[in-house]
Design an enzyme around this catalytic site. Structure first.
Site, PDB file in Angstrom:
ATOM      1  N   TYR A 190     -36.296 -31.362  -9.778  1.00 55.35           N
ATOM      2  CA  TYR A 190     -37.365 -32.346  -9.601  1.00 55.35           C
ATOM      3  C   TYR A 190     -37.316 -33.328 -10.785  1.00 55.35           C
ATOM      4  O   TYR A 190     -37.214 -32.905 -11.932  1.00 55.35           O
ATOM      5  CB  TYR A 190     -38.689 -31.581  -9.569  1.00 55.35           C
ATOM      6  N   ARG A 227     -62.086 -21.578 -20.340  1.00 58.52           N
ATOM      7  CA  ARG A 227     -60.655 -21.877 -20.295  1.00 58.52           C
ATOM      8  C   ARG A 227     -59.809 -20.653 -19.960  1.00 58.52           C
ATOM      9  O   ARG A 227     -58.694 -20.782 -19.473  1.00 58.52           O
ATOM     10  CB  ARG A 227     -60.201 -22.510 -21.622  1.00 58.52           C
ATOM     11  N   ASP A 232     -37.953 -23.233  -9.721  1.00 59.72           N
ATOM     12  CA  ASP A 232     -38.965 -24.010  -9.012  1.00 59.72           C
ATOM     13  C   ASP A 232     -38.870 -23.600  -7.537  1.00 59.72           C
ATOM     14  O   ASP A 232     -37.921 -23.960  -6.839  1.00 59.72           O
ATOM     15  CB  ASP A 232     -38.676 -25.503  -9.208  1.00 59.72           C
ATOM     16  N   LYS A 287     -48.433 -28.497  -3.121  1.00 61.37           N
ATOM     17  CA  LYS A 287     -47.699 -28.701  -1.876  1.00 61.37           C
ATOM     18  C   LYS A 287     -48.166 -27.713  -0.792  1.00 61.37           C
ATOM     19  O   LYS A 287     -49.215 -27.905  -0.227  1.00 61.37           O
ATOM     20  CB  LYS A 287     -46.197 -28.603  -2.145  1.00 61.37           C
TER      21      LYS A 287
HETATM   22  C1  PLP Z   1     -44.277 -31.976  -6.432  1.00 58.06           C
HETATM   23  C2  PLP Z   1     -43.281 -31.079  -7.045  1.00 58.06           C
HETATM   24  C3  PLP Z   1     -43.479 -30.554  -8.309  1.00 58.06           C
HETATM   25  C4  PLP Z   1     -44.625 -30.944  -9.197  1.00 58.06           C
HETATM   26  O1  PLP Z   1     -45.869 -30.683  -8.696  1.00 58.06           O
HETATM   27  P1  PLP Z   1     -47.134 -31.553  -9.165  1.00 58.06           P
HETATM   28  O2  PLP Z   1     -48.279 -30.695  -8.780  1.00 58.06           O
HETATM   29  O3  PLP Z   1     -47.034 -32.849  -8.437  1.00 58.06           O
HETATM   30  O4  PLP Z   1     -47.027 -31.722 -10.655  1.00 58.06           O
HETATM   31  C5  PLP Z   1     -42.536 -29.692  -8.812  1.00 58.06           C
HETATM   32  N1  PLP Z   1     -41.448 -29.361  -8.100  1.00 58.06           N
HETATM   33  C6  PLP Z   1     -41.225 -29.846  -6.871  1.00 58.06           C
HETATM   34  C7  PLP Z   1     -40.004 -29.432  -6.148  1.00 58.06           C
HETATM   35  C8  PLP Z   1     -42.125 -30.736  -6.309  1.00 58.06           C
HETATM   36  O5  PLP Z   1     -41.872 -31.251  -5.103  1.00 58.06           O
END
Ligand code: PLP
Length: 403
Positions: free
Chosen positions: A122, A68, A194, A219
Site C-alpha cells: 500500500y 486511552r 497487511d 475496509k
Molecule cells: C486502505 C488501506 C490501508 C490503510 O487503511 P486506512 O484506514 O485508510 O489508513 C492499508 N492497507 C490497504 C491494503 C488498504 O487498502
C-alpha cells in the site's frame, strides 16, 4: 463500586467462523443483558478510594484505568478480532489502517536496522518507509512480491522486519507467505502482513508463520464506508512489543467507532460471501470483453498466483483490477464518469461499488509491469451483479467509442 474488569478473548476454536463472528466480544461481562456491548465514552475513570487507585496502578490493563487504554467497547472488538486468528495473543486498535502498519513497524525496528517491504505494498506504507523510517536511520529495501524463498538472499544481519501484503491491493500478486515466513523465522526476522484484502475469514496469516497480522478495519470489517480504524493482531512472542509501542505512541480508537466496527463484524461473513460471488461474476465477464487486456483476480484460473491462492486462502473477497487494451488514464473518464452503480473514490470494502483508475508508475522500484493501457480497480458491493455488469458493458462501449 468495583473496578470494571477487562474480559479475556473467548475460546471459540470449536466453532466455525460465522458462529465466532456472532459470539465473540459479546455476552456476560460485556453488557448487562442488551445484545451489543454499549458505547462507553470515557477519558477519566473514577476510583472510590486511594487504595482502589493504587491497586489499579499496579495492574492498569486488568480493567478500566484511563480512556486511552480502552473501555469494554474497544476490548470487545479487540477480543473478537483475536478470537478470529488462532495462535493470537492479542489485538490492538488504531485510528486508521496506516497507523496499524506504522506502529507494527515501530514496535520492531531501531536505528541501524534494515527493513524489507514488498514492492506491492500500500503506497502510504512505502512513504512511511522511505521518509520516516529513513529519517530514523533505518534502511528500507523493496522486494519482488513473487520472491518466495528467494527472500533469503535479501536478508542482511541487520534486517529486523519484513512487511508483506498479499494480494497487493492494486495489482493482486499473491505472495508465497509460508515460504517467506519460514526463511524469516530461521533468520530471526519478524514478519508482518497487511491482510486487509483477505481479512481473517479468507487468510489466517499467523497460522502461516507471520508474527503480526494487520487490517484496515476501515475496509471490510467496517463495511459501510463510515469509519476509519486499523488493527494489529500478534503472536505471544510479539504481543508485548506491539502493546508497548502502541501505548507509547498514544494511539486510541474511539468507542463509537469500535461499536460501528463490531456491528460490521457481525455481518462480515455474509457480506464477504456475497461480494466474493458478485466480484467473480464481474471478473469472469470482464475477462471475455475485447476491450480488456487482462483481469487481476486471484480466483481466476488465468491469474499467475491462482495456485498459491488456492493453497493458502479459503476464498476471495470483492476487490480486483483489470487492465484495458489501449488508451491512457485520462481516457478512462469515458468509462467511469457515467457509471450508474460505481462511485469514484478511495477506500473499498463498503456495501457500495467503486471504480478507480490506478497506476503502478512511480510506486514500484523492484518490479516493472509494462501494460498496454490503464488499470481500473473495482470494489464490488452488494448490488445485483447483473446491474453491475450492464453498467460496465455500457461503460466499455463508451470507452471504445472514443478511439
Ligand atoms: C486502505 C488501506 C490501508 C490503510 O487503511 P486506512 O484506514 O485508510 O489508513 C492499508 N492497507 C490497504 C491494503 C488498504 O487498502
Amino acid at each position: 463500586m468495583s473496578r470494571t474488569p477487562r474480559q479475556k478473548p473467548g475460546d471459540y476454536s470449536e466453532n466455525g467462523v460465522a458462529t465466532r463472528l456472532v459470539h465473540a466480544g459479546r455476552g456476560p461481562g460485556y453488557a448487562e443483558g442488551v445484545v451489543n456491548p454499549p458505547v462507553w465514552r470515557a477519558s477519566t475513570i473514577l476510583f472510590d478510594t486511594l487504595a482502589d487507585l493504587d491497586a489499579a496502578i499496579k495492574a492498569p490493563d486488568d480493567g478500566l484505568y484511563y480512556g486511552r487504554r480502552g473501555t469494554p467497547t474497544q476490548w470487545a472488538l479487540e477480543n473478537a478480532l483475536t478470537a478470529l486468528e488462532p495462535g493470537a495473543a492479542g489485538t490492538k486498535l488504531y485510528p486508521s489502517g496506516v497507523a496499524a502498519i506504522t506502529t507494527s513497524l515501530l514496535a520492531v525496528v531501531k536505528a541501524g536496522d534494515h527493513v524489507l517491504i514488498t514492492d506491492s505494498a500500500y503506497e502510504p506504507s512505502r512513504q512511511f518507509g522511505d521518509q520516516l523510517l529513513k529519517r530514523m536511520g533505518v534502511e528500507v529495501g523493496y522486494f519482488d512480491p513473487l520472491v518466495a524463498g528467494g527472500i533469503d538472499a535479501l536478508i542482511r544481519p541487520e534486517t529486523s522486519a519484513i512487511l508483506l501484503e498479499s494480494p497487493g491491493s492494486l495489482s493482486f500478486e499473491i505472495q508465497d507467505v509460508p515460504a517467506i515466513t519460514a526463511v524469516a523465522r530461521a533468520r530471526g526476522v519478524v514478519t508482518m502482513i497487511d491482510n486487509t484484502w483477505g481479512t481473517p475469514l479468507r487468510l489466517q496469516p499467523l497460522a502461516l508463520g507471520c508474527d503480526i497480522s494487520i487490517q484496515a478495519l476501515t475496509k471490510y470489517v467496517g463495511g459501510h464506508s463510515d469509519l476509519m480504524m486499523g488493527s494489529a493482531t500478534a503472536t505471544p512472542a510479539l504481543w508485548p512489543r506491539l502493546k508497548a509501542a502502541t501505548y507509547r505512541l498514544g494511539h486510541s480508537a474511539s468507542a463509537d467507532d469500535a461499536a460501528l466496527a463490531l456491528r460490521g463484524l457481525r455481518t462480515l461473513s455474509l457480506r464477504l460471501d456475497r461480494q466474493e460471488a458478485s466480484a467473480l461474476a464481474v471478473a469472469r465477464w470482464l475477462q471475455d470483453q475485447p476491450a480488456v487486456d487482462r483481469v487481476w483476480h486471484p480466483a481466476l484460473a488465468s491469474h499467475p498466483g491462482h495456485a498459491l491462492w488456492q493453497r493458502d486462502f479459503s476464498g476471495a473477497t470483492g476487490l480486483f483490477s483489470f487492465v484495458l487494451k489501449r488508451g491512457r488514464r485520462a481516457d478512462t473518464a469515458a468509462l467511469i464518469d457515467s457509471l450508474a452503480h460505481f462511485g469514484i473514490g478511495f477506500s473499498w470494502g463498503g456495501y457500495e461499488s467503486l471504480a478507480l483508475p490506478v497506476e503502478l508508475t512511480g510506486i514500484r522500484t523492484a518490479t516493472d509491469t509494462p501494460l498496454p493501457g490503464p488499470i481500473i480497480r473495482l470494489s464490488i458491493g452488494l448490488e445485483d451483479p447483473d446491474d453491475l455488469i450492464a453498467d460496465l458493458d455500457a461503460g466499455l462501449a463508451r470507452y471504445e467509442a472514443q478511439f
